[in-house]
Motif scaffolding. Structure first.
Motif, PDB file in Angstrom:
ATOM      1  N   HIS A 190      98.853  52.598  12.535  1.00 35.55           N
ATOM      2  CA  HIS A 190      98.491  53.811  13.274  1.00 35.55           C
ATOM      3  C   HIS A 190      96.972  53.997  13.342  1.00 35.55           C
ATOM      4  O   HIS A 190      96.258  53.608  12.422  1.00 35.55           O
TER       5      HIS A 190
ATOM      6  N   LYS B 229     100.156  52.607  17.994  1.00 30.74           N
ATOM      7  CA  LYS B 229     100.629  53.870  17.431  1.00 30.74           C
ATOM      8  C   LYS B 229      99.448  54.802  17.143  1.00 30.74           C
ATOM      9  O   LYS B 229      98.439  54.372  16.584  1.00 30.74           O
ATOM     10  N   THR B 230      99.599  56.058  17.552  1.00 26.47           N
ATOM     11  CA  THR B 230      98.538  57.041  17.335  1.00 26.47           C
ATOM     12  C   THR B 230      99.124  58.346  16.810  1.00 26.47           C
ATOM     13  O   THR B 230     100.284  58.672  17.091  1.00 26.47           O
ATOM     14  N   ALA B 231      98.302  59.073  16.072  1.00 26.46           N
ATOM     15  CA  ALA B 231      98.724  60.361  15.534  1.00 26.46           C
ATOM     16  C   ALA B 231      97.541  61.328  15.532  1.00 26.46           C
ATOM     17  O   ALA B 231      96.400  60.917  15.333  1.00 26.46           O
TER      18      ALA B 231
ATOM     19  N   SER C 121     103.440  62.985  25.678  1.00 29.94           N
ATOM     20  CA  SER C 121     103.674  61.557  25.440  1.00 29.94           C
ATOM     21  C   SER C 121     102.424  60.794  25.009  1.00 29.94           C
ATOM     22  O   SER C 121     102.490  59.581  24.811  1.00 29.94           O
ATOM     23  N   ASP C 122     101.283  61.467  24.834  1.00 35.85           N
ATOM     24  CA  ASP C 122     100.041  60.764  24.502  1.00 35.85           C
ATOM     25  C   ASP C 122      99.975  60.276  23.058  1.00 35.85           C
ATOM     26  O   ASP C 122      99.329  59.276  22.782  1.00 35.85           O
ATOM     27  N   PHE C 123     100.572  61.009  22.126  1.00 34.14           N
ATOM     28  CA  PHE C 123     100.518  60.641  20.713  1.00 34.14           C
ATOM     29  C   PHE C 123     101.936  60.525  20.168  1.00 34.14           C
ATOM     30  O   PHE C 123     102.837  61.236  20.591  1.00 34.14           O
ATOM     31  N   ASP C 124     102.099  59.627  19.192  1.00 32.05           N
ATOM     32  CA  ASP C 124     103.407  59.422  18.581  1.00 32.05           C
ATOM     33  C   ASP C 124     103.768  60.506  17.581  1.00 32.05           C
ATOM     34  O   ASP C 124     104.941  60.755  17.320  1.00 32.05           O
ATOM     35  N   LEU C 125     102.751  61.141  17.010  1.00 30.23           N
ATOM     36  CA  LEU C 125     102.959  62.090  15.918  1.00 30.23           C
ATOM     37  C   LEU C 125     101.834  63.107  15.918  1.00 30.23           C
ATOM     38  O   LEU C 125     100.699  62.780  16.278  1.00 30.23           O
ATOM     39  N   SER C 126     102.145  64.318  15.511  1.00 28.82           N
ATOM     40  CA  SER C 126     101.125  65.357  15.371  1.00 28.82           C
ATOM     41  C   SER C 126     101.370  66.105  14.069  1.00 28.82           C
ATOM     42  O   SER C 126     102.484  66.567  13.813  1.00 28.82           O
TER      43      SER C 126
END
Length: 177
Positions: A46, A120-122, A142-147
């Motif tokens: 990530h 993968k980005t968060a 849909s820009d980030f996988d997790l916040s």
């Protein structure tokens, strides 16, 4: 034997490249500049976009980054000073006006697009950054996988708002010193 050494150097090179930090001002399409510190993630790992609290800057994430490195040195990071914060503040000081969270969302979107990070980005936000970690995916789901939002700023409370705005004004005035 030589093949094993070559594989070892290739692995070491991929880990070493993940440890290189790029630091400096990044100009967005809007003309706005943001101070950014970025380290690429190792393949399959990530990239964490760290979102500051109101009086924080990139340097306040050092302990967190070091702790994460002990867990997994392959994690990538994007640390940046939003408008009115840290080294971005120094670029534009003095700033007296309030900066709407919608503008911060727009800046983060433009920064994400400019950096063109794949994989993968968060989002990881603290306080005001936590509010941004909630507001951003509401507009761009849909820009980030997790916040992740730590102690997010959710709503202005009249008494506290006066106090917080005073702190922000003092911080923006005194930060250069």
């Amino acid at each position: 034997m030589l093949r094993g050494v070559g594989i070892l150097f290739a692995l070491w090179g991929s880990l070493a490249s993940a440890a290189v930090w790029q630091k400096g001002m990044v100009q967005l399409e809007s003309g706005q500049k943001l101070y950014v510190e970025q380290r690429a993630a190792a393949p399959g790992k990530h990239t964490l976009f760290m979102l500051n609290g109101l009086t924080w800057s990139t340097r306040d994430w050092d302990a967190f980054v070091n702790a994460m490195d002990e867990l997994d040195p392959g994690i990538g990071f994007v640390l940046y000073d939003m408008r009115g914060m840290g080294r971005t503040l120094l670029e534009y000081a003095p700033i007296r006006e309030n900066i709407a969270i919608e503008q911060q969302v727009d800046d983060l979107k433009a920064l994400r697009d400019k950096l063109n990070i794949r994989g993968k980005t968060a989002l990881v936000g603290l306080s005001y950054g936590g509010a941004l970690a909630i507001a951003y995916p509401a507009r761009f789901p849909s820009d980030f996988d997790l916040s992740v939002a730590f102690a997010p700023f959710i709503e202005r409370l009249t008494d506290q708002d006066v106090m917080i705005n005073g702190w922000i004004s003092q911080h923006r005035l005194l930060y250069p010193w």
